[in-house]
Design a protein around this motif. Structure first.
Motif, PDB file in Angstrom:
ATOM      1  N   ARG A   1       0.832  -1.210   0.000  1.00  0.00           N
ATOM      2  CA  ARG A   1       0.000   0.000   0.000  1.00  0.00           C
ATOM      3  C   ARG A   1       0.864   1.256   0.000  1.00  0.00           C
ATOM      4  NH1 ARG A   1      -3.044  -3.149   3.703  1.00  0.00           N
ATOM      5  NH2 ARG A   1      -2.052  -2.100   5.467  1.00  0.00           N
ATOM      6  N   LYS A   2       2.008   1.174   0.704  1.00  0.00           N
ATOM      7  CA  LYS A   2       2.888   2.340   0.804  1.00  0.00           C
ATOM      8  C   LYS A   2       3.427   2.737  -0.563  1.00  0.00           C
ATOM      9  CE  LYS A   2       5.364   5.351   3.165  1.00  0.00           C
ATOM     10  NZ  LYS A   2       4.737   6.446   3.920  1.00  0.00           N
ATOM     11  N   TRP A   3       3.957   1.736  -1.321  1.00  0.00           N
ATOM     12  CA  TRP A   3       4.526   2.131  -2.610  1.00  0.00           C
ATOM     13  C   TRP A   3       3.447   2.472  -3.625  1.00  0.00           C
ATOM     14  CZ3 TRP A   3       3.574  -0.345  -7.134  1.00  0.00           C
ATOM     15  CH2 TRP A   3       3.353  -1.715  -7.149  1.00  0.00           C
ATOM     16  N   GLU A   4       2.279   1.854  -3.525  1.00  0.00           N
ATOM     17  CA  GLU A   4       1.193   2.176  -4.455  1.00  0.00           C
ATOM     18  C   GLU A   4       0.727   3.620  -4.281  1.00  0.00           C
ATOM     19  OE1 GLU A   4      -1.820  -0.708  -3.772  1.00  0.00           O
ATOM     20  OE2 GLU A   4      -0.945  -2.198  -5.114  1.00  0.00           O
ATOM     21  N   SER A   5       0.791   4.129  -3.043  1.00  0.00           N
ATOM     22  CA  SER A   5       0.320   5.485  -2.759  1.00  0.00           C
ATOM     23  C   SER A   5       1.447   6.507  -2.776  1.00  0.00           C
ATOM     24  CB  SER A   5      -0.367   5.517  -1.390  1.00  0.00           C
ATOM     25  OG  SER A   5       0.552   5.189  -0.350  1.00  0.00           O
ATOM     26  N   SER A   6       2.666   6.074  -3.121  1.00  0.00           N
ATOM     27  CA  SER A   6       3.824   6.977  -3.054  1.00  0.00           C
ATOM     28  C   SER A   6       4.494   7.156  -4.411  1.00  0.00           C
ATOM     29  CB  SER A   6       4.848   6.442  -2.044  1.00  0.00           C
ATOM     30  OG  SER A   6       4.264   6.295  -0.767  1.00  0.00           O
ATOM     31  N   GLY A   7       3.751   6.936  -5.473  1.00  0.00           N
ATOM     32  CA  GLY A   7       4.329   7.127  -6.796  1.00  0.00           C
ATOM     33  C   GLY A   7       5.453   6.175  -7.105  1.00  0.00           C
ATOM     34  N   GLU A   8       5.233   4.874  -6.780  1.00  0.00           N
ATOM     35  CA  GLU A   8       6.205   3.820  -7.081  1.00  0.00           C
ATOM     36  C   GLU A   8       7.469   3.884  -6.214  1.00  0.00           C
ATOM     37  OE1 GLU A   8       5.476   1.246  -9.205  1.00  0.00           O
ATOM     38  OE2 GLU A   8       3.544   2.238  -9.262  1.00  0.00           O
ATOM     39  N   ARG A   9       7.462   4.689  -5.151  1.00  0.00           N
ATOM     40  CA  ARG A   9       8.571   4.641  -4.206  1.00  0.00           C
ATOM     41  C   ARG A   9       8.406   3.419  -3.299  1.00  0.00           C
ATOM     42  NH1 ARG A   9       8.389   9.596  -0.739  1.00  0.00           N
ATOM     43  NH2 ARG A   9      10.353   8.766   0.069  1.00  0.00           N
ATOM     44  N   TYR A  10       9.474   3.039  -2.632  1.00  0.00           N
ATOM     45  CA  TYR A  10       9.478   1.935  -1.665  1.00  0.00           C
ATOM     46  C   TYR A  10       9.372   0.561  -2.326  1.00  0.00           C
ATOM     47  CZ  TYR A  10       8.703   5.713   1.643  1.00  0.00           C
ATOM     48  OH  TYR A  10       8.822   6.871   2.369  1.00  0.00           O
ATOM     49  N   VAL A  11       9.501   0.481  -3.655  1.00  0.00           N
ATOM     50  CA  VAL A  11       9.514  -0.833  -4.294  1.00  0.00           C
ATOM     51  C   VAL A  11      10.682  -1.656  -3.773  1.00  0.00           C
ATOM     52  CG1 VAL A  11       9.769  -2.052  -6.492  1.00  0.00           C
ATOM     53  CG2 VAL A  11       8.318  -0.025  -6.361  1.00  0.00           C
ATOM     54  N   GLU A  12      11.808  -0.985  -3.527  1.00  0.00           N
ATOM     55  CA  GLU A  12      12.981  -1.706  -3.020  1.00  0.00           C
ATOM     56  C   GLU A  12      12.704  -2.328  -1.651  1.00  0.00           C
ATOM     57  OE1 GLU A  12      13.301   2.317  -1.159  1.00  0.00           O
ATOM     58  OE2 GLU A  12      12.655   1.497  -3.079  1.00  0.00           O
ATOM     59  N   VAL A  13      11.840  -1.696  -0.868  1.00  0.00           N
ATOM     60  CA  VAL A  13      11.514  -2.235   0.459  1.00  0.00           C
ATOM     61  C   VAL A  13      10.722  -3.533   0.315  1.00  0.00           C
ATOM     62  CG1 VAL A  13      10.304  -1.802   2.631  1.00  0.00           C
ATOM     63  CG2 VAL A  13      11.560   0.051   1.517  1.00  0.00           C
ATOM     64  N   GLU A  14       9.779  -3.558  -0.607  1.00  0.00           N
ATOM     65  CA  GLU A  14       8.989  -4.765  -0.823  1.00  0.00           C
ATOM     66  C   GLU A  14       9.875  -5.913  -1.320  1.00  0.00           C
ATOM     67  OE1 GLU A  14       4.719  -5.931  -2.757  1.00  0.00           O
ATOM     68  OE2 GLU A  14       6.041  -4.675  -3.963  1.00  0.00           O
ATOM     69  N   HIS A  15      10.753  -5.619  -2.256  1.00  0.00           N
ATOM     70  CA  HIS A  15      11.661  -6.660  -2.756  1.00  0.00           C
ATOM     71  C   HIS A  15      12.597  -7.144  -1.651  1.00  0.00           C
ATOM     72  CE1 HIS A  15      11.206  -6.462  -7.332  1.00  0.00           C
ATOM     73  NE2 HIS A  15      10.274  -5.665  -6.843  1.00  0.00           N
ATOM     74  N   PHE A  16      13.092  -6.214  -0.851  1.00  0.00           N
ATOM     75  CA  PHE A  16      14.001  -6.542   0.248  1.00  0.00           C
ATOM     76  C   PHE A  16      13.304  -7.440   1.268  1.00  0.00           C
ATOM     77  CE2 PHE A  16      15.922  -5.243   4.385  1.00  0.00           C
ATOM     78  CZ  PHE A  16      17.241  -5.566   4.129  1.00  0.00           C
ATOM     79  N   LEU A  17      12.089  -7.077   1.646  1.00  0.00           N
ATOM     80  CA  LEU A  17      11.338  -7.867   2.620  1.00  0.00           C
ATOM     81  C   LEU A  17      11.019  -9.246   2.056  1.00  0.00           C
ATOM     82  CD1 LEU A  17       9.800  -8.239   5.243  1.00  0.00           C
ATOM     83  CD2 LEU A  17       7.902  -6.922   4.257  1.00  0.00           C
ATOM     84  N   SER A  18      10.577  -9.327   0.814  1.00  0.00           N
ATOM     85  CA  SER A  18      10.241 -10.618   0.213  1.00  0.00           C
ATOM     86  C   SER A  18      11.461 -11.533   0.150  1.00  0.00           C
ATOM     87  CB  SER A  18       9.684 -10.414  -1.201  1.00  0.00           C
ATOM     88  OG  SER A  18       8.464  -9.695  -1.161  1.00  0.00           O
ATOM     89  N   TRP A  19      12.602 -10.976  -0.207  1.00  0.00           N
ATOM     90  CA  TRP A  19      13.821 -11.779  -0.304  1.00  0.00           C
ATOM     91  C   TRP A  19      14.181 -12.375   1.065  1.00  0.00           C
ATOM     92  CZ3 TRP A  19      16.926 -14.164  -3.541  1.00  0.00           C
ATOM     93  CH2 TRP A  19      18.201 -14.518  -3.125  1.00  0.00           C
ATOM     94  N   HIS A  20      14.060 -11.577   2.109  1.00  0.00           N
ATOM     95  CA  HIS A  20      14.430 -12.059   3.441  1.00  0.00           C
ATOM     96  C   HIS A  20      13.397 -13.043   3.990  1.00  0.00           C
ATOM     97  CE1 HIS A  20      18.142  -9.875   4.468  1.00  0.00           C
ATOM     98  NE2 HIS A  20      17.719  -9.046   3.526  1.00  0.00           N
ATOM     99  N   VAL A  21      12.136 -12.876   3.628  1.00  0.00           N
ATOM    100  CA  VAL A  21      11.136 -13.884   4.002  1.00  0.00           C
ATOM    101  C   VAL A  21      11.489 -15.211   3.349  1.00  0.00           C
ATOM    102  CG1 VAL A  21       8.722 -14.578   3.776  1.00  0.00           C
ATOM    103  CG2 VAL A  21       9.276 -12.231   4.418  1.00  0.00           C
ATOM    104  N   SER A  22      11.840 -15.161   2.067  1.00  0.00           N
ATOM    105  CA  SER A  22      12.220 -16.378   1.355  1.00  0.00           C
ATOM    106  C   SER A  22      13.413 -17.048   2.023  1.00  0.00           C
ATOM    107  CB  SER A  22      12.542 -16.035  -0.104  1.00  0.00           C
ATOM    108  OG  SER A  22      12.853 -17.189  -0.839  1.00  0.00           O
ATOM    109  N   GLY A  23      14.402 -16.256   2.417  1.00  0.00           N
ATOM    110  CA  GLY A  23      15.561 -16.817   3.093  1.00  0.00           C
ATOM    111  C   GLY A  23      15.213 -17.423   4.438  1.00  0.00           C
ATOM    112  N   ALA A  24      14.314 -16.784   5.181  1.00  0.00           N
ATOM    113  CA  ALA A  24      13.903 -17.316   6.484  1.00  0.00           C
ATOM    114  C   ALA A  24      13.191 -18.658   6.331  1.00  0.00           C
ATOM    115  CB  ALA A  24      12.996 -16.308   7.186  1.00  0.00           C
ATOM    116  N   LEU A  25      12.416 -18.808   5.275  1.00  0.00           N
ATOM    117  CA  LEU A  25      11.732 -20.082   5.033  1.00  0.00           C
ATOM    118  C   LEU A  25      12.745 -21.203   4.828  1.00  0.00           C
ATOM    119  CD1 LEU A  25       8.967 -18.919   2.518  1.00  0.00           C
ATOM    120  CD2 LEU A  25       8.680 -19.435   4.952  1.00  0.00           C
TER     121      LEU A  25
END
Length: 338
Positions: free
Chosen positions: A178-202
């Motif tokens: 929701r943050k990047w959708e409402s911020s003009g495509e900002r914070y995409v790197e945060v979503e990718h970063f979080l997803s990558w670390h979730v994958s690693g934790a699994l």
């Protein structure tokens, strides 16, 4: 020590203060946060260096860095930044007063309840969620890899994989989205970063594979054109944790490759993930459900599950569509048990 440029500046453009100490850029790299975060903590919460070189240049001592490390550790637990800063400075928290308490809200029935927790202190609207969500969100926004790994592993260990995904990880991912959708495509790197670390934790918290049992394998794949693999990774980890053999094929598996994988493995079940309605294909699901193998007179077919929000409004007759992770795990365990 970081290399200097020819003009006596750090590579990040910040002038190196004379007399030793660390620059803001060096401190940020040591903590694993953005330099803007360090400057904000200085300006907003008084966590700046005790010594300055004149003007706005900062020189951080070991004691200054220790306070910032304490700040990182406290905010990573979900503590609000202002409260974490008070503790990092060694101050006692102020006693609660009636004026400091948030007013209760009236419900439709006239009863009163405390206000919902609506923010993570970082601009992410999380709503009324587990405390762990706030710490994970802050670590993700800071791009703090060490803290994020620690918090994700703790959530999975404390709550179990299914509950951690449903109640901690998904709400945080949705808030970042929701943050990047409402911020003009900002914070995409945060979503990718979080997803990558979730994958690693699994991968760190579940067994790598489960030995095959004839007729008990589950095939998991994203439909062609679909690259959102994280929900399937979680499902694969949950099934592996329960001793179910899984063959995971990841994102955007071409039709001919999916058909070949099903024929070669002879699975008990096939899970097809579609995040978007534009990728969900009813004819493909029906084709896989109609595939047969084995000797004549004892041919078998797979049970096909349509997984993900892309299948909403794309109901395929005779095929199950579990509502969430727990339901998908239960359905696939039941198929394998049969």
């Amino acid at each position: 020590m970081s290399a200097l440029t020819g003009n006596g500046e750090q590579g990040d453009g910040e002038r190196v203060p004379p007399g030793g100490g660390l620059t803001t850029g060096e401190v940020a790299r040591r903590l694993g946060v953005a330099p803007t975060t360090v400057r904000t903590w200085d300006r907003r919460y008084g966590l700046g260096p005790e010594d300055r070189t004149g003007g706005r240049h900062r020189r951080w001592t070991a004691g200054d860095v220790a306070r910032l490390e304490r700040m990182c550790a406290l905010t990573a637990t979900g503590l609000p930044p202002a409260e974490a800063a008070r503790l990092a400075r060694g101050e006692e928290p102020p006693p609660p007063t009636p004026e400091r308490r948030a007013p209760a809200r009236e419900t439709a029935a006239g009863s009163r309840r405390p206000p919902a927790r609506s923010r993570a202190g970082s601009g992410l609207r999380l709503g009324d969620v587990r405390q762990e969500c706030k710490g994970i969100a802050r670590a993700a926004l800071r791009l703090d890899a060490a803290a994020l790994d620690r918090l994700l592993l703790a959530a999975i260990t404390d709550h179990g994989l299914v509950a951690a995904w449903t109640e901690v990880i998904v709400p945080t991912l949705q808030a970042v989205g929701r943050k990047w959708e409402s911020s003009g495509e900002r914070y995409v790197e945060v979503e990718h970063f979080l997803s990558w670390h979730v994958s690693g934790a699994l991968r760190r918290t579940t067994p790598a594979t489960v030995a095959d049992r004839p007729g008990a394998t589950t095939v998991l794949a994203c439909v062609p054109g679909e690259n959102h693999t994280l929900p399937l990774e979680v499902l694969s980890a949950a099934l592996t944790e329960r001793g179910v053999p899984v063959r995971m094929f990841g994102g955007a598996l071409p039709v001919e490759s999916l058909v070949a994988a099903v024929r070669r493995t002879g699975p008990a079940a096939v899970g097809l993930w579609a995040q978007s309605r534009t990728t969900a294909s009813r004819p493909l699901a029906q084709h896989v459900a109609g595939m047969e193998w084995g000797v004549r007179g004892a041919r078998r077919r797979p049970v096909v599950l349509t997984l993900g929000p892309g299948w909403a409004g794309q109901t395929v007759a005779g095929l199950a569509r579990p509502a969430g992770l727990a339901e998908a795990v239960a359905a696939l365990e039941s198929v394998v048990a049969r």
